[in-house]
Design a protein around this motif. Structure first.
Motif, PDB file in Angstrom:
ATOM      1  N   PHE A   1       0.847  -1.198   0.000  1.00 14.21           N
ATOM      2  CA  PHE A   1       0.000   0.000   0.000  1.00 14.21           C
ATOM      3  C   PHE A   1       0.880   1.246   0.000  1.00 14.21           C
ATOM      4  O   PHE A   1       1.699   1.453   0.891  1.00 14.21           O
ATOM      5  N   ARG A   2       0.693   2.073  -1.023  1.00 13.08           N
ATOM      6  CA  ARG A   2       1.592   3.218  -1.223  1.00 13.08           C
ATOM      7  C   ARG A   2       0.972   4.472  -0.627  1.00 13.08           C
ATOM      8  O   ARG A   2       0.384   5.289  -1.340  1.00 13.08           O
ATOM      9  N   PHE A   3       1.144   4.596   0.690  1.00 13.56           N
ATOM     10  CA  PHE A   3       0.521   5.711   1.401  1.00 13.56           C
ATOM     11  C   PHE A   3       1.405   6.946   1.342  1.00 13.56           C
ATOM     12  O   PHE A   3       2.593   6.899   1.673  1.00 13.56           O
ATOM     13  N   THR A   4       0.819   8.066   0.905  1.00 13.86           N
ATOM     14  CA  THR A   4       1.597   9.300   0.778  1.00 13.86           C
ATOM     15  C   THR A   4       1.125  10.365   1.777  1.00 13.86           C
ATOM     16  O   THR A   4       1.536  11.515   1.694  1.00 13.86           O
ATOM     17  N   GLY A   5       0.262   9.962   2.707  1.00 15.03           N
ATOM     18  CA  GLY A   5      -0.276  10.923   3.675  1.00 15.03           C
ATOM     19  C   GLY A   5       0.576  11.042   4.931  1.00 15.03           C
ATOM     20  O   GLY A   5       1.786  10.785   4.908  1.00 15.03           O
TER      21      GLY A   5
ATOM     22  N   TYR B   1       0.514   6.429   9.072  1.00 14.33           N
ATOM     23  CA  TYR B   1       1.151   5.232   8.505  1.00 14.33           C
ATOM     24  C   TYR B   1       1.784   4.400   9.621  1.00 14.33           C
ATOM     25  O   TYR B   1       1.613   3.183   9.686  1.00 14.33           O
ATOM     26  N   ASP B   2       2.487   5.075  10.502  1.00 13.50           N
ATOM     27  CA  ASP B   2       3.148   4.412  11.622  1.00 13.50           C
ATOM     28  C   ASP B   2       2.130   3.660  12.494  1.00 13.50           C
ATOM     29  O   ASP B   2       2.300   2.486  12.799  1.00 13.50           O
ATOM     30  N   ARG B   3       1.051   4.339  12.810  1.00 11.12           N
ATOM     31  CA  ARG B   3       0.007   3.744  13.665  1.00 11.12           C
ATOM     32  C   ARG B   3      -0.614   2.507  12.997  1.00 11.12           C
ATOM     33  O   ARG B   3      -0.750   1.448  13.596  1.00 11.12           O
ATOM     34  N   GLU B   4      -0.956   2.639  11.723  1.00  7.17           N
ATOM     35  CA  GLU B   4      -1.632   1.545  11.024  1.00  7.17           C
ATOM     36  C   GLU B   4      -0.708   0.351  10.809  1.00  7.17           C
ATOM     37  O   GLU B   4      -1.110  -0.795  10.997  1.00  7.17           O
TER      38      GLU B   4
END
Ligand SMILES: [Zn+2]
Ligand SMILES: [Zn+2]
Length: 222
Positions: free
Chosen positions: A160-164, A169-172
Motif C-alpha cells: 500500500f503506497r501511502f503518501t499521507g 502510517y506508523d500507527r496503522e
C-alpha cells in the motif's frame, strides 16, 4: 534461509518462464527449497470472466498443480519443490476461493493483498494515495486475512503506497505488525521490490534516516 517461496510462472500473464526454469536456476544458485506460488485463480462468479493479466483461470489449476507436483518428484533429493499459491483475501469471494482450492493439494498459500475490498469493485493497493481511510481499510482487511489462518506468510505487506501523514502510517502499520505477531505470520521483505526499485519494501522517513547504512548496502533505489 536458502529458500525462495515466492515465484510466478507464465500462467499469471505477467511473469516469464515455467516451473522447470525456476528449478534449474534454484539448483544453480544453491537453494534447498523452491516454492512455486503463482497467483491463485479466483472465481468472481457474479462478475463475469475477468480477463486481466493477473492470474490463471480456474480451469487451469489442475494442470498447474500436476505440473509442479511432477517436477517435485523429478527433483527429489536435489531440491525440495513445494506447490503453493499467492492469494488475496477478498471477503466477498473467500468461501468460493476455499471451495475452488479444496481438492487441489496446495501445500501453502501466501497472502498478497493487491486490492482493497476486491478487484471487481475495489482499488489497486500500489497506486499512491494520501487517504487515511484507504490505508485503514488495507490494514483491517490484511489483519482479517491473517486471522483466517489460511496464509503461511504475508507477501509485500508494504504494498500500500501511502503518501499521507507519517504518524497515521506508523500507527496503522504497527497494527498490522501486531496481528502478524499474534497470528505467527511472517512478513516478507520483497526482493523484486528491491531489485526493481519499487516503492516496497518501504520504511518510514524516521527509520530511513536512522538506517541509511542498511539502505545503501542493499542498493535500494526509492
Ligand atoms: Zn507475487
Ligand atoms: Zn504480489
Amino acid at each position: 534461509m536458502i529458500a525462495n517461496y515466492h515465484a510466478h510462472t507464465y500462467r499469471c500473464g505477467h511473469a516469464e518462464g515455467n516451473e522447470r526454469d525456476y528449478a534449474e536456476k534454484a539448483v544453480q544458485a544453491g537453494l534447498r527449497t523452491l516454492g512455486i506460488s503463482d497467483h491463485t485463480p479466483y472465481d468472481f462468479f457474479d462478475a463475469g470472466p475477468r480477463d486481466r493479466p493477473m492470474r490463471m483461470k480456474p480451469e487451469e489449476l489442475p494442470e498447474y498443480a500436476d505440473s509442479v507436483r511432477a517436477l517435485a518428484e523429478e527433483y527429489r533429493g536435489k531440491l525440495d519443490i513445494l506447490l503453493g499459491l499467492e492469494a488475496e483475501y477478498y471477503p466477498k469471494y473467500f468461501p468460493r476461493l476455499l471451495e475452488l482450492l479444496r481438492d487441489a493439494g496446495i501445500q501453502y498459500i501466501i497472502l498478497g493483498q493487491h486490492f482493497l475490498n476486491n478487484e471487481v469493485d475495489g482499488q489497486y493497493c500500489g497506486t499512491p494515495s494520501p487517504e487515511a481511510a484507504a490505508l485503514e481499510r488495507y490494514v483491517s482487511q490484511s489483519r482479517e486475512a491473517m486471522e483466517t489462518g489460511l496464509y503461511t506468510y504475508f507477501a509485500h505487506p508494504d504494498l500500500f503506497r501511502f503518501t499521507g501523514d507519517e504518524a497515521v502510517y506508523d500507527r496503522e502499520m504497527r497494527k498490522l505488525c501486531r496481528t502478524a505477531g499474534e497470528t505467527g505470520t511472517p512478513l516478507e521483505i520483497n526482493l523484486l521490490g528491491i531489485r526493481d526499485g519499487r516503492h516496497y519494501p518501504s520504511r518510514t522517513r524516521r527509520a530511513r534516516k536512522k538506517r541509511s547504512g542498511w539502505r545503501s548496502a542493499w542498493g535500494w533505489r526509492s
